[in-house]
Design an enzyme around this catalytic site. Structure first.
Site, PDB file in Angstrom:
ATOM      1  N   GLY A  47     -10.011  -2.709  -2.953  1.00 12.20           N
ATOM      2  CA  GLY A  47      -9.068  -2.045  -3.841  1.00 12.20           C
ATOM      3  C   GLY A  47      -9.137  -0.547  -3.610  1.00 12.20           C
ATOM      4  N   SER A  49      -6.865   1.695  -2.265  1.00 10.29           N
ATOM      5  CA  SER A  49      -5.655   2.468  -1.977  1.00 10.29           C
ATOM      6  C   SER A  49      -5.157   3.319  -3.128  1.00 10.29           C
ATOM      7  CB  SER A  49      -4.535   1.527  -1.516  1.00 10.29           C
ATOM      8  OG  SER A  49      -4.299   0.517  -2.491  1.00 10.29           O
ATOM      9  N   GLU A  74      -0.852  -3.655   0.153  1.00  5.14           N
ATOM     10  CA  GLU A  74       0.229  -2.693  -0.019  1.00  5.14           C
ATOM     11  C   GLU A  74       1.399  -3.053   0.894  1.00  5.14           C
ATOM     12  OE1 GLU A  74       0.237  -0.565  -2.329  1.00  5.14           O
ATOM     13  OE2 GLU A  74      -1.889  -0.335  -2.890  1.00  5.14           O
ATOM     14  N   ASP A 110      -4.413  -9.681   0.905  1.00  5.55           N
ATOM     15  CA  ASP A 110      -4.764 -10.062  -0.464  1.00  5.55           C
ATOM     16  C   ASP A 110      -6.279 -10.175  -0.603  1.00  5.55           C
ATOM     17  OD1 ASP A 110      -4.981 -11.079  -2.991  1.00  5.55           O
ATOM     18  OD2 ASP A 110      -3.826 -12.904  -2.629  1.00  5.55           O
ATOM     19  N   TYR A 234      -7.620  -3.562 -26.232  1.00 10.23           N
ATOM     20  CA  TYR A 234      -8.379  -3.568 -24.984  1.00 10.23           C
ATOM     21  C   TYR A 234      -9.683  -4.355 -25.127  1.00 10.23           C
ATOM     22  CZ  TYR A 234      -9.555  -2.173 -20.270  1.00 10.23           C
ATOM     23  OH  TYR A 234      -9.825  -2.215 -18.928  1.00 10.23           O
ATOM     24  N   LYS A 243     -13.387  -7.886 -18.939  1.00 10.64           N
ATOM     25  CA  LYS A 243     -14.424  -6.904 -18.615  1.00 10.64           C
ATOM     26  C   LYS A 243     -15.806  -7.391 -19.041  1.00 10.64           C
ATOM     27  CE  LYS A 243     -11.795  -3.865 -16.660  1.00 10.64           C
ATOM     28  NZ  LYS A 243     -11.856  -3.702 -15.182  1.00 10.64           N
TER      29      LYS A 243
END
Length: 406
Positions: A47, A49, A74, A110, A234, A243
């Site tokens: 991850g 980018s 992307e 992916d 959240y 999380k």
């Protein structure tokens, strides 16, 4: 073509390559300004980018001279269409790495798929002999299970009861009231499967199997807690459940890596302006106010600052690593200070309209940051000039998606 900003609410449909190129180079200049710091010999960022993933890759590469491999999904540009901002970020990163004589490879595919994991692990084992740091920084709306082929979709919903609160309307840059609906048990489970620690653990599995983890390797993934009064949107909602699963995964991985001297941690970050955070309207309003309060307190911090602090003050600092009772690295310490939270809450209770956002929050700065994330409003770029939307990522390894997205 002349590229103009196109957005639909919080979602941007265009990006400017020259703007993102200049923004990446500006970040690298800031990293170099802070001097050289200890870091890993080689790092994998899944991850890589945008957001914290991009910030961390740039920090380890240009702040510590580390070899880096970045994984991202992307879309490239075409003669009549821009690429995604993340594609341009990866292209700019690889060009700057080569100019600096640093090793860098970007894997485009992916990250949830086993094909990408396998190819990345083999590349690391063959070209680097292993990595010392693995950063998992994936935020996505869906994940295809590599075993079953089933598509899981994440949702931003409350658990137990709906929650009504103020929010930031990105379309009109104003304040409105929204109700966060209640998630079903299936939606909770699917959000955990997308945003929890399952994929992180699977990456470690594959890397270990291919000998792509160096002895004593560390791994970290990003979490968030936030305050109590917005917890239903959240921490006590679907994202918070995910999380918590990620933090439990960190504890499991820590036990597993410990015999070989390795470590695993969840790093709790502060609320930040990132592409992912913009689709959470309640969180966006909170971040807009928090940014102003911390800046006025002389404690501003963006994704780049958080990444540098994670590396310099925690993962690669001299002395023992300080964590909370659950083994989490806390970089939300400034955000959660009692005086900061008290002032944010005071402003939250007062803000009701756009004028209030400008007076009490960081509206102009927030809007400028969101434009810059997509390459617009960057100083020194001629937006009236023709530019080529097709930019290659030097040395990229592109892996077709085994399970094409619907």
């Amino acid at each position: 073509m002349i590229i103009e900003p196109v957005r639909r609410g919080a979602v941007w449909a265009a990006a400017h390559p020259d703007g993102r190129d200049r923004a990446v180079r500006r970040t690298i200049e800031q990293i170099r300004h802070h001097g050289t710091a200890r870091g890993p010999r080689a790092a994998l960022v899944v991850g890589a980018s945008s957001g914290l993933g991009l910030a961390t890759r740039l920090a380890v590469a240009f702040g510590s001279g580390s070899a880096t491999v970045g994984v991202c999904l992307e879309r490239p540009g075409a003669p009549n269409r821009t690429a995604t901002a993340g594609w341009y970020n990866a292209a700019a990163t690889e060009r700057e790495l080569r100019a600096a004589g640093l090793y860098g490879r970007t894997v485009v595919g992916d990250a949830f798929g086993d094909a990408v994991k396998e190819r990345t692990a083999r590349l690391i084992a063959e070209e680097l002999g292993g990595v010392d740091l693995v950063v998992h920084s994936v935020a996505a709306p869906r994940r295809t299970d590599p075993v079953t082929g089933r598509v899981h979709r994440s949702v931003i919903k409350a658990i137990g009861a709906p929650f009504t609160e103020k929010a930031f309307d990105a379309r009109s840059a104003s304040v409105r009231t929204i109700t966060t609906p209640v998630a079903s048990e299936k939606e909770i489970d699917q959000t955990v499967r997308v945003m929890g620690g399952e994929d992180w653990a699977r990456w470690i599995d594959v890397l270990e199997r291919h000998g792509a983890l160096a002895p004593g390797a560390m791994t970290v993934a990003f979490s968030y807690i936030g305050n109590d009064w917005l917890a239903p949107t959240y921490r006590d909602g679907t994202l918070g459940r995910a999380k918590q699963h990620l933090e439990d995964t960190a504890a499991d991985l820590a036990r597993r890596l410990a015999p070989d001297g390795g470590r695993a941690h969840a790093a709790v970050m502060r609320a930040l302006v990132t592409p992912a955070s913009q689709v959470m309207p309640v969180q966006a309003l909170y971040t807009l106010l928090l940014s102003r309060v911390t800046r006025e307190a002389g404690l501003p911090e963006d994704t780049d600052g958080q990444a540098r602090r994670l590396l310099r003050d925690h993962l690669y600092a001299d002395g023992p690593l300080h964590t909370d009772s659950r083994g989490r690295i806390r970089l939300d310490d400034i955000e959660m200070r009692a005086d900061i939270q008290e002032e944010v809450r005071r402003r939250w209770d007062k803000v009701t309209d756009t004028a209030g956002l400008a007076e009490l929050g960081d509206l102009d700065h927030y809007l400028a940051l969101t434009r810059e994330l997509y390459g617009f409003g960057v100083e020194g770029v001629d937006y009236a000039a023709d530019t080529d939307p097709v930019r290659e990522i030097p040395g990229a390894l592109r892996i077709p998606d085994v399970h094409p997205r619907p």
